[in-house]
Scaffold this active site. Structure first.
Site, mmCIF file in Angstrom:
data_model
loop_
_atom_site.group_PDB
_atom_site.id
_atom_site.type_symbol
_atom_site.label_atom_id
_atom_site.label_comp_id
_atom_site.label_asym_id
_atom_site.label_seq_id
_atom_site.Cartn_x
_atom_site.Cartn_y
_atom_site.Cartn_z
ATOM 1 N N VAL A 78 37.835 37.824 26.695
ATOM 2 C CA VAL A 78 36.803 38.159 27.679
ATOM 3 C C VAL A 78 35.809 39.193 27.171
ATOM 4 C CG1 VAL A 78 38.253 37.544 29.650
ATOM 5 C CG2 VAL A 78 38.244 39.921 28.816
ATOM 6 N N ASN A 104 41.432 38.030 36.028
ATOM 7 C CA ASN A 104 42.760 38.643 35.971
ATOM 8 C C ASN A 104 43.037 39.391 34.672
ATOM 9 O OD1 ASN A 104 45.820 38.767 36.668
ATOM 10 N ND2 ASN A 104 45.740 37.672 34.712
ATOM 11 N N SER A 156 43.605 47.473 41.292
ATOM 12 C CA SER A 156 44.958 48.048 41.286
ATOM 13 C C SER A 156 44.979 49.190 42.285
ATOM 14 C CB SER A 156 45.296 48.570 39.882
ATOM 15 O OG SER A 156 46.461 49.367 39.899
ATOM 16 N N TYR A 169 42.361 53.266 32.500
ATOM 17 C CA TYR A 169 42.733 52.166 33.392
ATOM 18 C C TYR A 169 42.207 52.409 34.810
ATOM 19 C CZ TYR A 169 45.763 48.613 35.539
ATOM 20 O OH TYR A 169 46.246 47.524 36.216
ATOM 21 N N ALA A 170 42.384 53.623 35.317
ATOM 22 C CA ALA A 170 41.901 53.946 36.660
ATOM 23 C C ALA A 170 40.385 53.784 36.751
ATOM 24 C CB ALA A 170 42.297 55.369 37.038
ATOM 25 N N ALA A 171 39.679 54.203 35.706
ATOM 26 C CA ALA A 171 38.224 54.067 35.706
ATOM 27 C C ALA A 171 37.808 52.609 35.811
ATOM 28 C CB ALA A 171 37.640 54.700 34.443
ATOM 29 N N LYS A 173 39.565 50.107 37.076
ATOM 30 C CA LYS A 173 39.949 49.503 38.351
ATOM 31 C C LYS A 173 39.130 50.052 39.517
ATOM 32 C CE LYS A 173 42.799 46.760 36.365
ATOM 33 N NZ LYS A 173 42.422 45.346 36.216
ATOM 34 N N ILE A 202 54.293 45.760 39.950
ATOM 35 C CA ILE A 202 54.622 44.338 39.851
ATOM 36 C C ILE A 202 55.461 44.101 38.600
ATOM 37 C CG2 ILE A 202 53.703 41.990 39.815
ATOM 38 C CD1 ILE A 202 52.939 43.607 42.326
#
Length: 261
Positions: A78, A104, A156, A169-171, A173, A202
């Site tokens: 991607v 995804n 998330s 990762y937080a940025a 999402k 998950i």
């Protein structure tokens, strides 16, 4: 008996919520993406499996076909716009439309702020944020031309509340939620719905490196006292992709077992 079986098959086909919807799913060869591909196949979709490893893509396509669905697989990164454009063009040339995009694909490369390298930061931004942009932009013209479509983005709970050691990762999402809110305004008048799903803990391969003690602690924080399964997220994607969700737009749905209560 044969007549009854035919009637049951016809009823099952009528109950398929995604029948013949051309659905492109990124990161579809494992975890939540694979569960989503299989769920969409069960719901009658034409499943376009996209991931970075040929063998895994082939296996995912086989599982979808075993459900009786039409499925195609593409090796697609991607972060590489040329690969994304080529895949979308091939799908449009074959089917004439793309009805659903499930963004995804995603990765983690965790570290505290003081320890995170620029390479870790950039890689997660590139896959989780820029990749979502690439895929959405690549399909939007076709969806606008056909006057309909659904774009589903993987956020998330970390993208709502943050998390220790996950600056990058937080940025991404958080950013995906921004995409979702913005695109729902831009594309809603053109018949395209855009929503996001925010999973909690998950049980996917991402958790395979986490010690069992920490997994137990994670489950203890969830009111339902268990990890979510990839199928829990896939079920929500299938609902949002279907006409059952025809008036849901610009929404972020938490699927976290009550984790954030």
């Amino acid at each position: 008996m044969r007549k009854l079986n035919r009637m049951n098959q016809q009823t099952n086909m009528q109950n398929m919520r995604l029948k013949d919807k051309v659905s492109l799913i990124t990161g579809a060869a494992q975890g939540i993406g694979l569960a989503t591909a299989i769920k969409f196949a069960q719901e009658g979709a034409i499943v376009i499996v996209c991931d970075v490893k040929q063998g895994a893509v082939d296996e995912a396509v086989k599982k979808c076909k075993d459900m009786g669905a039409q499925a195609l697989g593409f090796v697609m990164d991607v972060t590489q716009r040329d690969m994304v454009n080529a895949t979308v063009k091939t799908v449009l040339d074959k089917f004439g439309r793309i009805d659903v995009l499930v963004n995804n694909a995603g990765i983690t490369q965790d570290a505290r702020l003081q320890k995170m390298t620029l390479e870790q930061f950039d890689r997660v931004i590139d896959v989780n944020l820029r990749g979502v942009f690439h895929c959405a932009q690549a399909v939007t013209d076709a969806m606008v031309a056909q006057g309909s479509g659904v774009i589903l983005n993987a956020s998330s709970v970390v993208g709502i509340y943050g998390n220790y050691g996950q600056t990058n990762y937080a940025a991404t999402k958080f950013g995906v939620i921004g995409f979702t809110k913005t695109w729902s305004r831009e594309l809603g008048p053109k018949g395209i719905r855009v929503n996001a799903v925010a999973p909690g803990f998950i049980a996917t391969p991402i958790l395979s490196t986490i010690p069992e003690k920490l997994i137990d602690e994670m489950m203890e924080r969830v009111p339902l006292k268990r990890l979510g399964q990839p199928e829990d997220i896939a079920n929500v994607y299938a609902f949002l992709a279907s006409d059952d969700a025809s008036y849901i737009n610009g929404t972020v749905i938490e699927v976290a077992g009550g984790l954030t209560i």
